[in-house]
Design an enzyme around this catalytic site. Structure first.
Site, PDB file in Angstrom:
ATOM      1  N   CYS A  42       0.825  -1.217   0.000  1.00 15.95           N
ATOM      2  CA  CYS A  42       0.000   0.000   0.000  1.00 15.95           C
ATOM      3  C   CYS A  42       0.860   1.268   0.000  1.00 15.95           C
ATOM      4  CB  CYS A  42      -0.946  -0.020   1.189  1.00 15.95           C
ATOM      5  SG  CYS A  42      -0.159  -0.398   2.757  1.00 15.95           S
TER       6      CYS A  42
HETATM    7  N1  NDP Z   1      -4.680  -4.030   4.822  1.00 11.86           N
HETATM    8  C1  NDP Z   1      -4.056  -3.323   3.897  1.00 11.86           C
HETATM    9  O1  NDP Z   1      -4.157  -2.083   3.835  1.00 11.86           O
HETATM   10  C2  NDP Z   1      -3.205  -3.994   2.881  1.00 11.86           C
HETATM   11  C3  NDP Z   1      -2.923  -5.355   2.962  1.00 11.86           C
HETATM   12  N2  NDP Z   1      -2.129  -5.940   2.022  1.00 11.86           N
HETATM   13  C4  NDP Z   1      -1.820  -7.364   2.101  1.00 11.86           C
HETATM   14  O2  NDP Z   1      -2.996  -8.105   1.742  1.00 11.86           O
HETATM   15  C5  NDP Z   1      -3.038  -9.336   2.466  1.00 11.86           C
HETATM   16  C6  NDP Z   1      -4.350  -9.382   3.254  1.00 11.86           C
HETATM   17  O3  NDP Z   1      -4.366  -8.291   4.157  1.00 11.86           O
HETATM   18  P1  NDP Z   1      -5.613  -7.932   5.104  1.00 11.86           P
HETATM   19  O4  NDP Z   1      -6.875  -8.133   4.364  1.00 11.86           O
HETATM   20  O5  NDP Z   1      -5.306  -6.627   5.680  1.00 11.86           O
HETATM   21  O6  NDP Z   1      -5.479  -9.082   6.233  1.00 11.86           O
HETATM   22  P2  NDP Z   1      -6.602  -9.653   7.198  1.00 11.86           P
HETATM   23  O7  NDP Z   1      -5.874 -10.141   8.395  1.00 11.86           O
HETATM   24  O8  NDP Z   1      -7.696  -8.666   7.383  1.00 11.86           O
HETATM   25  O9  NDP Z   1      -7.183 -10.894   6.368  1.00 11.86           O
HETATM   26  C7  NDP Z   1      -6.462 -12.082   6.163  1.00 11.86           C
HETATM   27  C8  NDP Z   1      -7.382 -13.122   5.552  1.00 11.86           C
HETATM   28  O10 NDP Z   1      -6.659 -14.328   5.326  1.00 11.86           O
HETATM   29  C9  NDP Z   1      -7.391 -15.426   5.935  1.00 11.86           C
HETATM   30  N3  NDP Z   1      -6.409 -16.485   6.244  1.00 11.86           N
HETATM   31  C10 NDP Z   1      -5.497 -16.500   7.248  1.00 11.86           C
HETATM   32  N4  NDP Z   1      -4.748 -17.627   7.166  1.00 11.86           N
HETATM   33  C11 NDP Z   1      -5.193 -18.313   6.082  1.00 11.86           C
HETATM   34  C12 NDP Z   1      -4.833 -19.557   5.479  1.00 11.86           C
HETATM   35  N5  NDP Z   1      -3.852 -20.316   5.981  1.00 11.86           N
HETATM   36  N6  NDP Z   1      -5.503 -19.949   4.381  1.00 11.86           N
HETATM   37  C13 NDP Z   1      -6.518 -19.215   3.877  1.00 11.86           C
HETATM   38  N7  NDP Z   1      -6.908 -18.021   4.386  1.00 11.86           N
HETATM   39  C14 NDP Z   1      -6.249 -17.589   5.487  1.00 11.86           C
HETATM   40  C15 NDP Z   1      -8.081 -14.760   7.112  1.00 11.86           C
HETATM   41  O11 NDP Z   1      -9.173 -15.483   7.626  1.00 11.86           O
HETATM   42  P3  NDP Z   1      -9.049 -16.495   8.874  1.00 11.86           P
HETATM   43  O12 NDP Z   1      -7.900 -16.037   9.724  1.00 11.86           O
HETATM   44  O13 NDP Z   1     -10.361 -16.405   9.572  1.00 11.86           O
HETATM   45  O14 NDP Z   1      -8.801 -17.811   8.260  1.00 11.86           O
HETATM   46  C16 NDP Z   1      -8.556 -13.487   6.434  1.00 11.86           C
HETATM   47  O15 NDP Z   1      -9.666 -13.785   5.618  1.00 11.86           O
HETATM   48  C17 NDP Z   1      -1.780  -9.336   3.356  1.00 11.86           C
HETATM   49  O16 NDP Z   1      -0.730  -9.995   2.682  1.00 11.86           O
HETATM   50  C18 NDP Z   1      -1.454  -7.852   3.487  1.00 11.86           C
HETATM   51  O17 NDP Z   1      -0.108  -7.653   3.784  1.00 11.86           O
HETATM   52  C19 NDP Z   1      -1.624  -5.231   0.963  1.00 11.86           C
HETATM   53  C20 NDP Z   1      -1.873  -3.906   0.826  1.00 11.86           C
HETATM   54  C21 NDP Z   1      -2.687  -3.185   1.783  1.00 11.86           C
HETATM   55  C1  X2W Z   2      -0.608   0.357   8.907  1.00 11.59           C
HETATM   56  C2  X2W Z   2       0.159  -0.903   8.610  1.00 11.59           C
HETATM   57  O1  X2W Z   2       0.560  -1.619   9.516  1.00 11.59           O
HETATM   58  N1  X2W Z   2       0.382  -1.174   7.339  1.00 11.59           N
HETATM   59  C3  X2W Z   2       1.096  -2.365   6.929  1.00 11.59           C
HETATM   60  C4  X2W Z   2       1.284  -2.327   5.449  1.00 11.59           C
HETATM   61  C5  X2W Z   2       0.150  -2.940   4.706  1.00 11.59           C
HETATM   62  C6  X2W Z   2       0.675  -3.575   3.427  1.00 11.59           C
HETATM   63  O2  X2W Z   2       0.710  -3.094   2.324  1.00 11.59           O
HETATM   64  O3  X2W Z   2       1.221  -4.745   3.765  1.00 11.59           O
HETATM   65  P1  X2W Z   2       2.073  -5.761   2.899  1.00 11.59           P
HETATM   66  O4  X2W Z   2       3.251  -5.104   2.299  1.00 11.59           O
HETATM   67  O5  X2W Z   2       2.474  -6.768   3.914  1.00 11.59           O
HETATM   68  O6  X2W Z   2       1.171  -6.339   1.889  1.00 11.59           O
HETATM   69  C7  X2W Z   2       2.500  -2.399   7.547  1.00 11.59           C
HETATM   70  O7  X2W Z   2       3.089  -1.363   7.796  1.00 11.59           O
HETATM   71  O8  X2W Z   2       3.028  -3.516   7.620  1.00 11.59           O
END
Ligand code: NDP
Ligand code: X2W
Length: 336
Positions: free
Chosen positions: A155
């Protein structure tokens, strides 16, 4: 129709993916997966994310060891999972010829040594790492078109690179002075699993991971110049605002900068560059855009970039890549 699977659908990013893919005219969502022992397995996504009530009533299914029944039905998978989970799952789908859009950091940087230092795990799929294509559509469209594994940028890394690339490309900055980036994110950046210290009531505003954040090597790898990047956590739910300070080369004037951003983004529908004024979070929340403004004074430029971390910083950027990969209009299901 393209048949897709979303893994990690109950997470913040997964829920946004589900929403935009559900309304995509050329997509059929075959299944939504969570982990095997997830407390949400068997629930409807609308029970976990109430905004979907009476709109999206798909069930969250536990992921299984033998996914053949699913693999045979899908063309593409979105992995909205932690990088360790994506690192394990992506090759399983890739070996079956499925197109993988990975939202995690597991395949973003081709140099595997970075993973030990910044992600604290040993990368085991170096050949896939070499083949992965970085999913920053405004700058990598051609490669995304032919890719099987698309690593969606982080992000912060998205906001920072979209802000800096035009002036780096046209060699307008004096790189003897390393660009200084301060960026603040809302707590949804952490995902759903909140701890006491990341609880919105505990957070005020603080920098974290100073000099050690994993988006620093990601930015450097894909921007091609060193940067100093300091992330901050703010007590709001979503959005990222990055303020980037650079020194310009001698003789560079405002018009050179304006031209660079115009050439880079005038035909890019999801980037909005400001002719005057600077963006704020309010103008991008719940929208798939990245907004960019800048101010030039003598030899310095300050660039301000905003995006919704869950959208242009994750889910809608992944769908933009999907649209490019499957030859649909780039903004299909993203803007009307
Ligand atoms: N949040 C953000 O702003 C951003 C996030 N990302 C990346 O996107 C990805 C998701 O982030 P985010 O949505 O914030 O994370 P969350 O923790 O909100 O969601 C993670 C999801 O993965 C599921 N999960 C966990 N373990 C497993 C598994 N072994 N198999 C299948 N599903 C699984 C969880 O459900 P459950 O645990 O119930 O199984 C949940 O649905 C991460 O890699 C994050 O770094 C990238 C850019 C921005
Ligand atoms: C506020 C906050 O904690 N943000 C996350 C970045 C979210 C993201 O882009 O995570 P990935 O690079 O793991 O996909 C962090 O700093 O780790």
């Amino acid at each position: 129709m393209i048949n897709v699977l979303i893994v990690g659908a109950s997470g913040y990013v997964g829920a946004e993916l589900t929403k935009y893919l559900f309304f995509h005219k050329k997509v059929n969502i075959v299944a939504l997966f969570v982990s095997k022992n997830s407390q949400d397995a068997g629930k409807k996504i609308s029970d976990v994310h109430k905004q979907f009530k009476n709109i999206i009533e798909l069930t969250l299914q536990p992921i299984c060891d033998n996914m053949l029944h699913i693999i045979n039905k899908i063309d593409a998978v979105f992995l909205a999972t932690d990088h360790i989970v994506s690192h394990t799952l992506a090759p399983i789908f890739l070996l079956k010829g499925i197109i993988v859009f990975d939202l995690s950091g597991a395949f973003r940087i081709n140099n595997h040594n970075i993973y030990k230092k910044y992600y604290h795990f040993e990368h085991k799929h170096i050949s896939w790492l070499q083949k992965s294509v970085y999913g920053l559509p405004e700058w990598n469209n051609r490669h995304i078109r032919g890719a099987q594994l698309i690593a969606i940028p982080g992000c912060y890394a998205t906001a920072v690179q979209l802000g800096l690339k035009p002036i780096v490309k046209y060699k307008l900055i004096d790189t003897k002075q390393i660009p200084i980036i301060n960026a603040t994110s809302g707590v949804s950046g952490i995902g759903r699993k909140s701890t006491l210290t990341t609880n919105v009531c505990e957070v005020s505003l603080h920098p974290y991971n100073i000099f050690t954040h994993r988006h620093q090597p990601e930015i450097v790898a894909h921007l091609g110049i060193p940067v100093i990047f300091t992330p901050h956590l703010g007590n709001f739910s979503r959005g990222i605002l990055a303020t980037i300070t650079c020194q310009l080369k001698l003789g560079i004037v405002l018009q050179d900068i304006t031209n660079a951003y115009y050439i880079a983004y005038n035909n890019k529908p999801l980037i909005r560059t400001y002719k005057s004024g600077i963006p704020s979070l309010k103008s991008v929340l719940n929208l798939p855009f990245c907004d960019i403004g800048f101010v030039v004074k003598k030899q310095h430029i300050i660039i301000v970039v905003t995006e919704d971390n869950l959208l242009k910083g994750a889910a809608t950027q992944a769908i933009q890549c999907f649209n490019i990969r499957f030859n649909f209009p780039e903004t299909q299901s993203l803007i009307k």
